[in-house]
Design a protein around this motif. Structure first.
Motif, PDB file in Angstrom:
ATOM      1  N   LYS A  88       6.521  11.503  -3.123  1.00  0.00           N
ATOM      2  CA  LYS A  88       5.398  10.586  -3.733  1.00  0.00           C
ATOM      3  C   LYS A  88       5.188   9.949  -2.555  1.00  0.00           C
ATOM      4  O   LYS A  88       4.220  10.104  -2.799  1.00  0.00           O
ATOM      5  N   LEU A  89       5.816   9.286  -2.013  1.00  0.00           N
ATOM      6  CA  LEU A  89       4.807   8.298  -1.202  1.00  0.00           C
ATOM      7  C   LEU A  89       4.293   8.788  -0.469  1.00  0.00           C
ATOM      8  O   LEU A  89       3.601   8.177   0.109  1.00  0.00           O
TER       9      LEU A  89
ATOM     10  N   LEU B 286       0.833  10.058  -0.986  1.00  0.00           N
ATOM     11  CA  LEU B 286      -0.270   9.017  -1.197  1.00  0.00           C
ATOM     12  C   LEU B 286      -0.689   8.243  -0.129  1.00  0.00           C
ATOM     13  O   LEU B 286      -1.158   8.421   0.436  1.00  0.00           O
ATOM     14  N   LEU B 287       0.673   8.935   1.204  1.00  0.00           N
ATOM     15  CA  LEU B 287       0.217   7.876   3.012  1.00  0.00           C
ATOM     16  C   LEU B 287      -0.235   9.222   3.489  1.00  0.00           C
ATOM     17  O   LEU B 287      -0.918   9.127   4.152  1.00  0.00           O
TER      18      LEU B 287
ATOM     19  N   GLU C  86      -3.334  -2.947   9.153  1.00  0.00           N
ATOM     20  CA  GLU C  86      -3.038  -2.004   8.674  1.00  0.00           C
ATOM     21  C   GLU C  86      -1.172  -2.155   8.992  1.00  0.00           C
ATOM     22  O   GLU C  86      -0.415  -2.028   7.844  1.00  0.00           O
TER      23      GLU C  86
ATOM     24  N   PRO D 208       1.560  -4.630   7.247  1.00  0.00           N
ATOM     25  CA  PRO D 208       2.216  -3.761   5.121  1.00  0.00           C
ATOM     26  C   PRO D 208       2.374  -2.608   4.659  1.00  0.00           C
ATOM     27  O   PRO D 208       3.006  -2.544   3.752  1.00  0.00           O
ATOM     28  N   LEU D 209       2.190  -1.216   5.379  1.00  0.00           N
ATOM     29  CA  LEU D 209       2.563  -0.266   5.868  1.00  0.00           C
ATOM     30  C   LEU D 209       3.717  -0.234   6.268  1.00  0.00           C
ATOM     31  O   LEU D 209       5.241   0.444   5.207  1.00  0.00           O
TER      32      LEU D 209
ATOM     33  N   GLU E 288       6.172  -2.627   5.228  1.00  0.00           N
ATOM     34  CA  GLU E 288       6.996  -3.386   4.561  1.00  0.00           C
ATOM     35  C   GLU E 288       7.128  -1.996   3.256  1.00  0.00           C
ATOM     36  O   GLU E 288       8.250  -2.252   2.987  1.00  0.00           O
ATOM     37  N   LEU E 289       5.970  -1.619   3.165  1.00  0.00           N
ATOM     38  CA  LEU E 289       5.805  -1.472   1.804  1.00  0.00           C
ATOM     39  C   LEU E 289       6.812   0.461   1.942  1.00  0.00           C
ATOM     40  O   LEU E 289       7.178   1.245   0.946  1.00  0.00           O
TER      41      LEU E 289
ATOM     42  N   ALA F  65      10.511  10.591  -5.551  1.00  0.00           N
ATOM     43  CA  ALA F  65       9.913   9.322  -4.795  1.00  0.00           C
ATOM     44  C   ALA F  65       9.471   9.580  -3.827  1.00  0.00           C
ATOM     45  O   ALA F  65       8.617   9.382  -3.447  1.00  0.00           O
TER      46      ALA F  65
ATOM     47  N   LEU G 284      -4.429   9.239   4.246  1.00  0.00           N
ATOM     48  CA  LEU G 284      -4.889   7.836   4.697  1.00  0.00           C
ATOM     49  C   LEU G 284      -5.367   8.311   6.120  1.00  0.00           C
ATOM     50  O   LEU G 284      -5.118   9.304   6.523  1.00  0.00           O
TER      51      LEU G 284
ATOM     52  N   MET H   7       9.290   0.214   4.204  1.00  0.00           N
ATOM     53  CA  MET H   7      10.686  -0.195   4.391  1.00  0.00           C
ATOM     54  C   MET H   7      11.207  -0.324   3.049  1.00  0.00           C
ATOM     55  O   MET H   7      12.433   0.256   2.181  1.00  0.00           O
ATOM     56  N   SER H   8      10.259  -1.198   1.605  1.00  0.00           N
ATOM     57  CA  SER H   8      11.079  -1.227   0.436  1.00  0.00           C
ATOM     58  C   SER H   8      11.290  -0.164  -0.111  1.00  0.00           C
ATOM     59  O   SER H   8      11.984   0.338  -0.947  1.00  0.00           O
ATOM     60  N   ALA H   9       9.756   0.938   0.118  1.00  0.00           N
ATOM     61  CA  ALA H   9      10.587   1.889  -0.513  1.00  0.00           C
ATOM     62  C   ALA H   9      11.849   2.108  -0.477  1.00  0.00           C
ATOM     63  O   ALA H   9      12.532   3.302  -1.527  1.00  0.00           O
TER      64      ALA H   9
END
Lengths: 182, 182
Positions: free
Chosen positions: A174-175, A178-179, A142, A145-146, A148-149, A171, A182, A151-153
């Motif tokens: 909000k991220l 969601l995290l 995981e 991908p995490l 990358e997500l 934003a 986990l 960093m991109s956000a």
DNA sequence: TAAAAAATGTAGCATGTGCTACATATCAAG
DNA sequence: CTTGATATGTAGCACATGCTACATTTTTTA
């Protein structure tokens, strides 16, 4: 270390500092020479070409960057939501703003197809991602991908709200919501 | 409408189309003239200055932007994960890539403090966000932060992987995972 | 100390930039 | 048809760009 190498390092150092403070901006050799307290003639004596100068400077910035990250953060594992908190605080800080501006500059030049800047951005992006994924306290599969997500956000806030990063707070929160599950 | 006004509109139209397809790229007057099927002499006859040309074209693009979005998508409500699917497909499509490149260009100029580009980016960002949050099938209070998060994550892919958007697939999939539990 | 090598200044080239002066062509109004 | 305005081509200016040729100074080496 030869004099040539010392001079090159000195020039690269001055230019790196300047770019981080002022963004990429004008990269004309005469302007670069001013910033490095020398002449264009000398710049192109110690370096073969203008692109080589920029490559060296951006390499320095990219390389030194993970050091900065390690200094600001520890190296202890972090839960994803906490990593976001830390990174966002860092990005929101004015002292880091120059780096983000620089990053945007590089990306936009890369996306226009310039292979030189493309390679640099690729290298820097990989650096960020590897660094962040190494810190995440998650199953190995995981991590990347995490990272990358996240960093991109974060980078996305810079694109979306280049003139006022505070608008990205919602934003990011909000991220984190969601995290947290986990 | 005078001939001058008609000519100006025609030129602006051609340039706007071109910028949306190819990104900002080379903005030299000789190149702009080619794109607009005229001569640099004529460009600077109908417009006083090169900057005035760019201002007109970017104004046109900023203004008409949400129309483009509505045309590409419908207006029926979407669950967040599905919205991500659609937008990502659109961004991954080569035909839209130019718009993203253009956006990056504008953002990087805006982040250097140029108020003209700052205003345009703000307008475009707000357009995207309002448009997307209107489509989300979620409680009102959640719509806007969610829309901002989705947009920023997508835009972030463009910053992180400007030369190869396919590298963003993993992060986008991860985002969809997180959104599916809503 | 003489010769070789490294460092630096001066001037400029070739190309690209935004823009303009000047000469024409085209067209509308009297 | 004449005349004045509008439109367009040709050529080029002044300046910026990356880079270089050449001369000269400074440093190193034998």
């Amino acid at each position: 270390m030869s004099k040539r190498d010392r001079k090159r390092a000195e020039i690269v150092g001055k230019l790196a500092t300047h770019f981080l403070e002022a963004g990429l901006g004008d990269t004309g050799v005469r302007r670069l020479a001013e910033v490095a307290d020398t002449s264009d003639r000398m710049l192109l004596y110690y370096f073969d070409t203008k692109d080589e100068i920029l490559a060296a400077v951006l390499g320095e910035i990219g390389g030194g960057f993970t050091d900065v990250l390690d200094a600001v953060f520890g190296t202890e594992p972090l839960r994803p939501a906490d990593a976001v908190t830390r990174i966002w605080a860092m990005v929101r800080d004015e002292a880091t703003a120059g780096q983000l501006r620089l990053w945007l500059d590089l990306s936009s030049r890369a996306s226009r197809g310039d292979p030189f800047f493309g390679a640099i951005v690729e290298q820097m992006a990989e650096g960020w991602i590897v660094w962040l994924s190494g810190m995440l306290d998650e199953p190995d599969a995981e991590k990347r991908p995490l990272a990358e997500l996240i960093m991109s956000a974060i980078d996305g806030q810079v694109v979306l709200f280049p003139t006022d990063l505070t608008k990205g707070d919602a934003a990011v929160a909000k991220l984190q919501d969601l995290l947290r599950d986990l």
